[in-house]
Enzyme design. Structure first.
Site, PDB file in Angstrom:
ATOM      1  N   CYS A  78      -9.560  10.084 -17.065  1.00  0.00           N
ATOM      2  CA  CYS A  78     -10.309   9.246 -15.915  1.00  0.00           C
ATOM      3  C   CYS A  78      -9.949   9.843 -14.644  1.00  0.00           C
ATOM      4  CB  CYS A  78      -9.488   7.961 -15.878  1.00  0.00           C
ATOM      5  SG  CYS A  78     -10.092   7.132 -14.616  1.00  0.00           S
ATOM      6  N   VAL A  79     -10.977   9.882 -13.834  1.00  0.00           N
ATOM      7  CA  VAL A  79     -10.932  10.859 -12.516  1.00  0.00           C
ATOM      8  C   VAL A  79      -9.944   9.979 -11.467  1.00  0.00           C
ATOM      9  CG1 VAL A  79     -13.252   9.838 -11.688  1.00  0.00           C
ATOM     10  CG2 VAL A  79     -11.924  11.578 -10.650  1.00  0.00           C
TER      11      VAL A  79
END
Lengths: 130, 102, 139
Positions: A78-79
């Protein structure tokens, strides 16, 4: 059957990543497909290319990288969670003015939408956390 | 088939098993993994809660996590089935959805 | 246009932890806000210590963290209007709905009338709701 997997914890401190890995391996051996493994919260640390565990211990990030290579499993960090915790790929590093990047082979950084998409596309979503 | 619930916490440490048992519907299944395997053992303070829930929920425990902790299958409460990771995958596939009680 | 192949699943977000001690409550909320864009059937559950996430009057200045509790009141704007709170969890903690934020949404099918997003449910009712879900995310 298509499985989606969510890993909420980083390597070594919690068993979550090991459990998820064993589950993924067993599912693949049985002929199932792993649609995606999504790493969230501290789980993004599973994707570090800088881990140097003792020789006699398992190398968790490498295990995932090999699984991705051998069975084309999509490993997504997840960024938002990754940026908070200092996990950057080359593009993200450049964009944020950082001189180094640390995402291991086989992992890619993307948005939370990839988790929701996994929930939609996979027949079963299995969560591993603390 | 209904839902598969997974519990990875010891009932001596957290209330995950308790919450799971109070909210799991009749006909669903519970798989105890990681530190959650402690909840599968005979003769503990929590054994009765599990035994009571067994009336309408089926229980499984992950063998590799028992072995890792030096817990013998012989001391697993009656009615709880020991499965390996392959069995975990089968349970996840057989049930309509999976909920982890983290 | 035929959108018959659009998959709509029931997604549930299970919140059982207090905010701030760990990041799970905040990052769960971040997922929910993203999920809203996917036109799925979204429910949020607050049970056990998760009910503390919705406490009114949170003030985090002295712990140096961001107070994210105002975000819950925006959920209605994201069309998230199924928020289940387990009554027994409140009772066990000496709390009532009055201690929690009052979450509302505007019903577009009813001339934008303001309605309650919060559903106070008993243990048995919640068990029923959980059992109907396709995907359950817990953090």
């Amino acid at each position: 059957m298509k499985f989606g997997i969510l890993v909420n914890e980083g390597p070594y401190t919690h068993q979550a990543s090991d459990s998820a890995y064993e589950f993924a391996k067993a599912a693949i051996e049985k002929g199932h497909e792993i649609f995606r493994v999504f790493f969230y919260h501290d789980g993004v640390n599973n994707g570090t290319s800088l881990a140097v565990p003792p020789q006699d211990d398992r190398h968790i990030p490498n295990q995932w990288s090999e699984l991705a290579k051998d069975h084309s499993v999509d490993l997504v960090l997840c960024v938002a969670a990754a940026q908070r915790r200092g996990m950057l790929d080359e593009d993200e590093a450049k964009r944020n003015g950082k001189t180094s990047h640390n995402v291991a082979e086989g992992f890619r950084i993307s948005g939370l939408g990839q988790l929701i998409e996994a929930g939609i596309q996979a027949d079963r979503m299995v969560v591993f956390g603390d | 088939m209904a839902m598969l619930h997974t519990v990875n916490k010891s009932p001596f440490e957290k209330n995950s098993l308790e919450s799971c048992l109070r909210l799991a519907k009749a006909g669903s299944a519970v798989l105890l993994t990681e530190d959650g395997v402690v909840g599968a053992m005979k003769g503990t303070k929590h054994s009765k809660d599990v035994a009571d829930a067994m009336a309408n929920i089926s229980f499984y425990v992950l063998g590799p996590d028992l072995k890792a902790r030096g817990l013998s299958e012989n001391n697993v409460a009656e009615g709880i089935k020991v499965v390996d990771y392959s069995g975990f995958v089968d349970l996840a596939a057989e049930h309509e959805s999976v909920q982890a009680w983290l | 246009m035929d959108d018959g192949d659009q998959i709509v699943k029931k997604f549930m977000y299970m919140n059982r932890k207090t905010p701030y001690g760990t990041i799970y409550a905040l990052e769960s909320l971040e997922v929910v806000l993203i999920a809203a864009a996917f036109d799925q059937d979204v429910s949020l559950v607050f049970a056990d210590d998760g009910v503390y996430q919705l406490m009114k009057d949170q003030s985090t200045e002295e712990i140096g963290m961001k107070n994210f509790s105002p975000t819950y009141s925006a959920l209605g704007d994201y069309d998230i209007k199924k928020i289940y709170i387990e009554k027994e969890s409140l009772d066990e903690r000496g709390l009532s709905l009055d201690d929690l934020q009052d979450l509302k949404y505007e019903d577009e099918d009813d001339d934008w009338a303001e309605k309650d997003s919060i559903h106070l449910v008993s243990r048995d009712e919640l068990a029923e709701v959980i059992d109907q879900q396709d995907v359950v995310f817990s953090f």
